[in-house]
Every structure is written in structure tokens, then in C-alpha cells.
Write a protein that holds these residues in place. Structure first.
Motif, PDB file in Angstrom:
ATOM      1  N   GLY A 154      18.559   3.189   5.193  1.00 14.46           N
ATOM      2  CA  GLY A 154      17.531   4.108   4.723  1.00 14.46           C
ATOM      3  C   GLY A 154      16.177   3.418   4.691  1.00 14.46           C
ATOM      4  N   ASN A 155      15.133   4.184   4.935  1.00 14.94           N
ATOM      5  CA  ASN A 155      13.779   3.639   5.024  1.00 14.94           C
ATOM      6  C   ASN A 155      12.906   4.238   3.910  1.00 14.94           C
ATOM      7  N   PRO A 156      12.760   3.527   2.788  1.00 13.26           N
ATOM      8  CA  PRO A 156      11.984   4.066   1.664  1.00 13.26           C
ATOM      9  C   PRO A 156      10.488   4.161   1.943  1.00 13.26           C
ATOM     10  N   LEU A 157      10.045   3.622   3.100  1.00 13.78           N
ATOM     11  CA  LEU A 157       8.621   3.634   3.444  1.00 13.78           C
ATOM     12  C   LEU A 157       8.244   4.825   4.330  1.00 13.78           C
ATOM     13  N   ALA A 158       9.194   5.733   4.581  1.00 16.23           N
ATOM     14  CA  ALA A 158       8.884   6.960   5.329  1.00 16.23           C
ATOM     15  C   ALA A 158       8.019   7.867   4.460  1.00 16.23           C
ATOM     16  N   HIS A 159       7.003   8.484   5.068  1.00 18.73           N
ATOM     17  CA  HIS A 159       6.055   9.285   4.297  1.00 18.73           C
ATOM     18  C   HIS A 159       5.450  10.384   5.168  1.00 18.73           C
ATOM     19  N   ALA A 160       4.590  11.202   4.579  1.00 17.97           N
ATOM     20  CA  ALA A 160       4.086  12.424   5.228  1.00 17.97           C
ATOM     21  C   ALA A 160       2.737  12.207   5.903  1.00 17.97           C
TER      22      ALA A 160
ATOM     23  N   ILE B 141       0.839  -1.204   0.000  1.00 13.65           N
ATOM     24  CA  ILE B 141       0.000   0.000   0.000  1.00 13.65           C
ATOM     25  C   ILE B 141       0.870   1.248   0.000  1.00 13.65           C
ATOM     26  N   ILE B 142       1.886   1.276   0.842  1.00 15.06           N
ATOM     27  CA  ILE B 142       2.780   2.442   0.905  1.00 15.06           C
ATOM     28  C   ILE B 142       3.479   2.654  -0.429  1.00 15.06           C
TER      29      ILE B 142
ATOM     30  N   TYR C 171      13.275  12.993   4.010  1.00 17.28           N
ATOM     31  CA  TYR C 171      14.487  12.791   3.216  1.00 17.28           C
ATOM     32  C   TYR C 171      15.582  12.124   4.052  1.00 17.28           C
ATOM     33  N   ALA C 172      15.788  12.632   5.267  1.00 15.18           N
ATOM     34  CA  ALA C 172      16.806  12.049   6.146  1.00 15.18           C
ATOM     35  C   ALA C 172      16.477  10.595   6.469  1.00 15.18           C
ATOM     36  N   ALA C 173      15.205  10.302   6.717  1.00 11.60           N
ATOM     37  CA  ALA C 173      14.806   8.941   7.064  1.00 11.60           C
ATOM     38  C   ALA C 173      14.924   7.994   5.884  1.00 11.60           C
ATOM     39  N   GLN C 174      14.731   8.493   4.671  1.00  9.86           N
ATOM     40  CA  GLN C 174      14.786   7.621   3.502  1.00  9.86           C
ATOM     41  C   GLN C 174      16.215   7.309   3.053  1.00  9.86           C
TER      42      GLN C 174
ATOM     43  N   SER D 252      15.594   6.042   9.855  1.00  9.44           N
ATOM     44  CA  SER D 252      16.253   5.561   8.636  1.00  9.44           C
ATOM     45  C   SER D 252      16.662   4.094   8.749  1.00  9.44           C
ATOM     46  N   GLY D 253      16.620   3.554   9.972  1.00  9.55           N
ATOM     47  CA  GLY D 253      16.936   2.149  10.183  1.00  9.55           C
ATOM     48  C   GLY D 253      15.717   1.270  10.389  1.00  9.55           C
ATOM     49  N   PHE D 254      14.523   1.877  10.391  1.00  7.60           N
ATOM     50  CA  PHE D 254      13.296   1.081  10.538  1.00  7.60           C
ATOM     51  C   PHE D 254      13.031   0.307   9.256  1.00  7.60           C
ATOM     52  N   ASP D 255      12.442  -0.876   9.387  1.00  9.64           N
ATOM     53  CA  ASP D 255      12.043  -1.640   8.207  1.00  9.64           C
ATOM     54  C   ASP D 255      10.522  -1.705   8.102  1.00  9.64           C
ATOM     55  N   VAL D 256       9.846  -0.740   8.721  1.00  8.96           N
ATOM     56  CA  VAL D 256       8.382  -0.652   8.667  1.00  8.96           C
ATOM     57  C   VAL D 256       7.988   0.745   8.200  1.00  8.96           C
TER      58      VAL D 256
END
Length: 343
Positions: A215-221, A39-40, A196-199, A172-176
Motif C-alpha cells: 500500500g502507498n500512503p503517499l497517494a493523493h488527489a 510535505i505529503i 483508496y485502492a492505491a493506499q 499501491s506498490g510505489f514507494d514515492v
């Protein structure tokens, strides 16, 4: 010395072993986590609802809510995917007030963080294993992540934390999936810099070690509204506000662009029934503008068993922090969302 030790060192593995998912419960969680990730990433077009109590202060009330939510999830699963808010640490603007299950596992007793950590894990574990719902929590204390990382499926970085470098780097180290809120000032650039920093990959000190993250590509607003210099709430879910946020998303070139609208806090002025109107208006905006539909793919809704809030935990299932939608209103709203998405 300014710090006084009141407990021994926490044995993380020992704490985790007390409430560890295995077998069918673990398999169900992993399957739902894969659905949430899709979904993300925009590979699954269902609408995300991060929904539940403002704060999880009472284990039995939270479990009763979770059982009802699980039944409702099954009913709407073709168009709506729900992750339950099991928020166990609450930010307090001036440090006063109830700080959540993490601090005070028994609202009638003194704070006890060691027991609080065990209570937090036990609550997430019971919701997952007894109802099949997966859970979200706010990461108020980044150093506590190793204590819950095997249980929590969605993390929120709050308005008071999003500018903090430790929160950004640990995220940035989360996998969720990790929703990052705009700050209370409403400055969206702060939020997008945080995303940006989290990704991206980061190097820093964490729990007494030098670490590197992928990096966490699932970070969002998450848009949650703002408060101006006069203390007045300034919503940011309106049509033009969302388009402004989308423009900044495109400017920053972030991965997996997604916006979740927080229907309470400064968007509603903590008028809990306004959450219904905010959802309706946002769904209309999605229908009206294809770009908004592509970006705005979730809501954060504060909901519990009873409408409103109370100062002391006297009414079962009624919030002792921010006011929430009661179950009857919640059920009607979720079914309305499901029906609207099918039109």
C-alpha cells in the motif's frame, strides 16, 4: 497472431546500469525524497510545485530548463519545494499524435521504444545528476515502472488511467508520492476510489508474477478539471469545488490527505496564461479558509522555456503538446507564490 514482436526481451538490469545514480547525486536525491515525503505527510509546511514541460521532447531544452529551475529552487526553498516534470509518455485521446520520448526519442524519426526507454532513463539521470533537481513522470504504462523506479521521485496517474485497476494496484506498490487525477468526466468518487485502492495492500499479477503490495500512503488527489458531454471544460479548482473534494476526502478516511491543483488542462481550458490566475485565486482561497489551506498544498504547472505551443519542434524549448508558460512568466509566478506565502 495479432501481436508481432519487433525486438528481443528487455534486460531491465542492463538498461538500468546505463544510467544509475551513485555517490553525491544519489545522496542528494534521497535527501530531497525525504523532504518531499514530509510535505505529503504534512510534516513540512512548504508548498509543493510539480512544474515543467507538458512533454519532454528535447533533451537539451529540458536540461536548460532544469538548470534555470534549480537556480530558482534555491532562491525560494524556504517556502516552496519543486519537483520537475520530466514527462516522457503522453496519453493521446484517440491514439494519434506525439506520444512522448518513450515512443519517439527523435521527433524526426520513426518510433523506437527500445531506444526510447534508454532515452527516458538518460534524461531523468541527467536532470538529477547535473542540476540536483528531482523529477516527476506520468505512469502511462505501469509495466514500465521497474525501468525508472530508481530515478523518479513523484508519479502522476492521469485522468484516463485513474479508473484502471492495473494503474491503481501498481500504484499501491510505489514507494514515492503518487498524485491521482480526477477523470475527464470530473467524477471525484472515481479518483477517491483510486486513491483508496492505491493506499491499501493489493495482490495481483504484475510482469508475469503474482505479487503483493504494502500500500502507498503517499497517494493523493490532483484536481485537473473536467469535460462535459458537449466538450466544454468544467474547472474544479473553485472555492466550493475544493470544499466538495475535501468533504469526500474526509468521507473516505484516507491517509495523508492532500490536494494538488492542476492549473492547466480542463481547469484552464489549455489557456496557458490562465495558470497564473488559477494559482492566485487558489492562494486567496487558502488564506480565506483554514481547511482549504490544510488540504490544498500543491500546484501542478505546465511550464517550459517559451510561451505557448507549436505543431513541429522548430522553436527551442517550446511545447509540441499542450501550451506552457514560458520561462519569464514562470519565474515571475514562482517568486509571486513565494512572496505570497510569506505574508
Amino acid at each position: 497472431m495479432s501481436f508481432k514482436s519487433v525486438s528481443g526481451k528487455i534486460n531491465i538490469e542492463e538498461v538500468r546500469s546505463l544510467s544509475k545514480l551513485t555517490g553525491e547525486a544519489l545522496a542528494k536525491k534521497e535527501a530531497r525524497d525525504r523532504e518531499l515525503e514530509a510535505i505529503i505527510k504534512g510534516e513540512d509546511d512548504r508548498l509543493l510545485l510539480v512544474i515543467g514541460p507538458c512533454s519532454s521532447d528535447n533533451e537539451e531544452a529540458v536540461l536548460e530548463y532544469a538548470k534555470r529551475l534549480a537556480k530558482l529552487q534555491e532562491e525560494v526553498k524556504d517556502r516552496v519545494f519543486m519537483v520537475m516534470r520530466v514527462y516522457t509518455a503522453k496519453p493521446r485521446t484517440n491514439g494519434d499524435g506525439y506520444k512522448g520520448l518513450m515512443h519517439q526519442p527523435d521527433t524526426d524519426a520513426a518510433p523506437s521504444l527500445i531506444n526510447g526507454i534508454k532515452a527516458v532513463r538518460n534524461l531523468h539521470y541527467r536532470v538529477i545528476s547535473e542540476t540536483g533537481m528531482t523529477t516527476a513522470d506520468e505512469m502511462l504504462y505501469p509495466e514500465n515502472w521497474p525501468l525508472v523506479e530508481d530515478l523518479v521521485s513523484y508519479v502522476a496517474i492521469g485522468a484516463r488511467s485513474v479508473e484502471d485497476q492495473q494503474h491503481r494496484f501498481v500504484a499501491s506498490g510505489f514507494d514515492v508520492p503518487t498524485g491521482m487525477k480526477n477523470p475527464t468526466s470530473g467524477n471525484l468518487n472515481i479518483m477517491f476510489n483510486g486513491i483508496y485502492a492505491a493506499q491499501n495492500k493489493q495482490s495481483f499479477l504484475f510482469n508475469n508474477e503474482e505479487v503483493e503490495t504494502s500500500g502507498n500512503p503517499l497517494a493523493h488527489a490532483i484536481l485537473r478539471g473536467a469535460t462535459n458531454e458537449y466538450g466544454k471544460n468544467v474547472p474544479n479548482y473553485y472555492y466550493d469545488d475544493v470544499l466538495d473534494a475535501i468533504a469526500l476526502y474526509e468521507k473516505h478516511g484516507l491517509k495523508n490527505p492532500m490536494i494538488v491543483v492542476d492549473t492547466n488542462h480542463d481547469n484552464s481550458g489549455k489557456q496557458y496564461l490562465e495558470q497564473i490566475r488559477i494559482v492566485r485565486q487558489t492562494l486567496i482561497n487558502r488564506d480565506w479558509n483554514e481547511k482549504i489551506k490544510r488540504y490544498v498544498r500543491g500546484f501542478m504547472i505546465e511550464s517550459y522555456l517559451e510561451d505557448g505551443r507549436q505543431d513541429q519542434p522548430q522553436v527551442f524549448g517550446k511545447s509540441i503538446t499542450d501550451p506552457c508558460l514560458g520561462w519569464e512568466n514562470t519565474e515571475v509566478l514562482v517568486r509571486e507564490i513565494h512572496e505570497t506565502l510569506g505574508k
